[in-house]
Design a protein around this motif. Structure first.
Motif, PDB file in Angstrom:
ATOM      1  N   ARG A   1       0.819  -1.215   0.000  1.00  0.00           N
ATOM      2  CA  ARG A   1       0.000   0.000   0.000  1.00  0.00           C
ATOM      3  C   ARG A   1       0.856   1.271   0.000  1.00  0.00           C
ATOM      4  N   PRO A   2       1.891   1.358   0.828  1.00  0.00           N
ATOM      5  CA  PRO A   2       2.748   2.549   0.755  1.00  0.00           C
ATOM      6  C   PRO A   2       3.396   2.731  -0.618  1.00  0.00           C
ATOM      7  N   LEU A   3       3.800   1.602  -1.252  1.00  0.00           N
ATOM      8  CA  LEU A   3       4.431   1.686  -2.563  1.00  0.00           C
ATOM      9  C   LEU A   3       3.442   2.172  -3.622  1.00  0.00           C
ATOM     10  N   VAL A   4       2.239   1.598  -3.630  1.00  0.00           N
ATOM     11  CA  VAL A   4       1.230   1.994  -4.620  1.00  0.00           C
ATOM     12  C   VAL A   4       0.859   3.462  -4.450  1.00  0.00           C
ATOM     13  N   ARG A   5       0.701   3.919  -3.228  1.00  0.00           N
ATOM     14  CA  ARG A   5       0.298   5.298  -2.984  1.00  0.00           C
ATOM     15  C   ARG A   5       1.403   6.285  -3.338  1.00  0.00           C
ATOM     16  N   ARG A   6       2.637   5.798  -3.243  1.00  0.00           N
ATOM     17  CA  ARG A   6       3.749   6.665  -3.638  1.00  0.00           C
ATOM     18  C   ARG A   6       3.785   6.813  -5.159  1.00  0.00           C
ATOM     19  N   ILE A   7       3.484   5.714  -5.859  1.00  0.00           N
ATOM     20  CA  ILE A   7       3.502   5.744  -7.323  1.00  0.00           C
ATOM     21  C   ILE A   7       2.269   6.455  -7.871  1.00  0.00           C
ATOM     22  N   ASN A   8       1.113   6.163  -7.269  1.00  0.00           N
ATOM     23  CA  ASN A   8      -0.142   6.721  -7.779  1.00  0.00           C
ATOM     24  C   ASN A   8      -1.026   7.166  -6.611  1.00  0.00           C
ATOM     25  N   PRO A   9      -0.952   8.441  -6.198  1.00  0.00           N
ATOM     26  CA  PRO A   9      -1.714   8.920  -5.046  1.00  0.00           C
ATOM     27  C   PRO A   9      -3.188   9.209  -5.355  1.00  0.00           C
ATOM     28  N   LEU A  10      -3.629   8.979  -6.578  1.00  0.00           N
ATOM     29  CA  LEU A  10      -4.998   9.292  -6.968  1.00  0.00           C
ATOM     30  C   LEU A  10      -5.996   8.296  -6.366  1.00  0.00           C
ATOM     31  N   PRO A  11      -7.273   8.671  -6.273  1.00  0.00           N
ATOM     32  CA  PRO A  11      -8.289   7.799  -5.646  1.00  0.00           C
ATOM     33  C   PRO A  11      -8.412   6.425  -6.286  1.00  0.00           C
ATOM     34  N   GLU A  12      -8.160   6.339  -7.606  1.00  0.00           N
ATOM     35  CA  GLU A  12      -8.347   5.046  -8.266  1.00  0.00           C
ATOM     36  C   GLU A  12      -7.260   4.036  -7.909  1.00  0.00           C
ATOM     37  N   ASN A  13      -6.348   4.407  -7.018  1.00  0.00           N
ATOM     38  CA  ASN A  13      -5.298   3.454  -6.663  1.00  0.00           C
ATOM     39  C   ASN A  13      -5.833   2.261  -5.869  1.00  0.00           C
ATOM     40  N   VAL A  14      -7.102   2.304  -5.423  1.00  0.00           N
ATOM     41  CA  VAL A  14      -7.691   1.153  -4.743  1.00  0.00           C
ATOM     42  C   VAL A  14      -7.692  -0.061  -5.672  1.00  0.00           C
ATOM     43  N   TRP A  15      -8.051   0.156  -6.936  1.00  0.00           N
ATOM     44  CA  TRP A  15      -8.036  -0.937  -7.916  1.00  0.00           C
ATOM     45  C   TRP A  15      -6.609  -1.423  -8.130  1.00  0.00           C
ATOM     46  N   ILE A  16      -5.681  -0.485  -8.229  1.00  0.00           N
ATOM     47  CA  ILE A  16      -4.273  -0.853  -8.436  1.00  0.00           C
ATOM     48  C   ILE A  16      -3.748  -1.624  -7.226  1.00  0.00           C
ATOM     49  N   GLU A  17      -4.130  -1.185  -6.024  1.00  0.00           N
ATOM     50  CA  GLU A  17      -3.723  -1.889  -4.807  1.00  0.00           C
ATOM     51  C   GLU A  17      -4.175  -3.347  -4.850  1.00  0.00           C
ATOM     52  N   GLN A  18      -5.406  -3.571  -5.262  1.00  0.00           N
ATOM     53  CA  GLN A  18      -5.936  -4.932  -5.280  1.00  0.00           C
ATOM     54  C   GLN A  18      -5.200  -5.796  -6.290  1.00  0.00           C
ATOM     55  N   GLN A  19      -4.870  -5.220  -7.447  1.00  0.00           N
ATOM     56  CA  GLN A  19      -4.105  -5.976  -8.437  1.00  0.00           C
ATOM     57  C   GLN A  19      -2.706  -6.298  -7.901  1.00  0.00           C
ATOM     58  N   ALA A  20      -2.114  -5.329  -7.209  1.00  0.00           N
ATOM     59  CA  ALA A  20      -0.785  -5.545  -6.626  1.00  0.00           C
ATOM     60  C   ALA A  20      -0.835  -6.624  -5.548  1.00  0.00           C
TER      61      ALA A  20
END
Length: 339
Positions: free
Chosen positions: A293-312
């Motif tokens: 989660r810290p890595l994803v939010r650093r790369i993409n701080p936008l709201p849609e990062n929830v989907w990216i988090e789940q894929q990660a």
């Protein structure tokens, strides 16, 4: 230091990383003034930590038990238990800082209450003795009638004062009989292992403290929390590859699932209970909160990062399963209990 014969053997084991080893060991020697024996179980630490512990063992005269593989916590503790000859043993994780008079006050509580197990007030965080992690708690099995006439066996678990500032509840912190302690720091009468046997190594990563404490209670033992004794558990992100690789195995889906299933079967508990549903739902949360989660939010701080988090998370789970499988295959001949 007094020349009185030691009554307690301190057993230090790795919890989830190795990089806090020196701070932990120095804290114990600095703030423990009464005599004690010490056994250090080193499960596969990196070369720098291995060398440090070998040097300290020679200089301070404690017993060092070394394996080249990572160890589940109960397996590490079990390696030490047969070597303990004192009246008490005291389990301490390798990421804990102690405070002055911590051990004296634990022993005083054990003497005055005849307790089998005594835990201190365990705090959490880099700021020592400020935020409570555990001040004892409740843990027992109860039975509940179901609509179909069957009886469900469920676990009741409650932590006292969790995440509360010590200053806010200080007037409520008194010595108290309770139902469980945690292995962050736990004083135990050595003789209880003659009744219970060694710790259950099938509990690889979770519920091992609840299992042990309920077993103590079933054997007629008692458990107390002594808040006059204070220690602090210091969680931090893994700092190097040795820390990361151990952390990923220690909190792997495979180890956690196996532990939960064994705990449920051992105590004949209802698997559909919310107690287990909650833990299955949060499977892997320690790894995901520490890294993904810290890595994803650093790369993409936008709201849609929830989907990216789940894929990660999906990718990470696949990788984590491969890591665990490789470890099991590598050590299957020497560590049958970890399979």
């Amino acid at each position: 230091m007094s020349t009185t014969q030691p009554r307690v053997t301190i057993v230090i084991t790795p919890r989830e990383r190795f990089s806090f080893t020196q701070q932990n060991l120095e804290s114990i020697y600095q703030d423990t003034l009464i005599p004690f024996e010490l056994i250090y179980v080193d499960g596969g630490s990196p070369e720098s930590v291995k060398t440090y512990l070998q040097e300290q063992s020679q200089a301070r005269g404690f017993q060092l038990i070394r394996t080249e593989q990572y160890l589940a916590p109960n397996q590490a503790r079990n390696l030490a238990i047969p070597h303990v000859s004192t009246e008490f043993m005291l389990f301490v994780d390798n990421d804990v800082l102690v405070s002055p008079n911590w051990l004296e006050r634990l022993l005083k509580c054990a003497d005055e209450t005849a307790a089998t197990v005594v835990c201190p007030l365990t705090c959490i965080g880099k700021k020592v003795n400020e935020i409570i992690h555990l001040a004892g708690g409740e843990a027992h099995i109860y039975e509940e009638a179901q609509e179909d006439g069957s009886i469900a066996r469920k676990v009741h678990e409650k932590h006292y004062f969790v995440n509360r500032p010590v200053a806010e509840v200080k007037d409520q912190l008194h010595r108290k009989q309770c139902e469980f302690a945690e292995f962050h720091c736990m004083l135990v009468k050595t003789e209880i292992f003659q009744i219970l046997g060694l710790l259950d190594e099938k509990l690889l990563s979770t519920r091992e403290h609840i299992d042990f404490c309920m077993s103590v209670t079933n054997a007629g033992g008692t458990i107390y929390c002594e808040p006059d004794s204070v220690v602090t558990y210091v969680p931090e992100l893994p700092l190097n590859w040795a820390d990361i690789s151990f952390f990923l195995l220690r909190w792997s889906d495979a180890w956690e699932l196996s532990s939960l299933e064994h705990f449920q079967q051992k105590w004949n508990l209802t698997k559909k209970d919310k107690y287990f549903k909650k833990r299955y739902k949060r499977l892997g949360h320690r790894r995901h909160n520490a890294f993904l989660r810290p890595l994803v939010r650093r790369i993409n701080p936008l709201p849609e990062n929830v989907w990216i988090e789940q894929q990660a998370i999906n990718v990470e789970r696949w990788v984590n399963h491969r890591i665990t499988d490789r470890y099991i295959k590598k050590y299957s001949q020497t560590s049958q209990s970890l399979v």
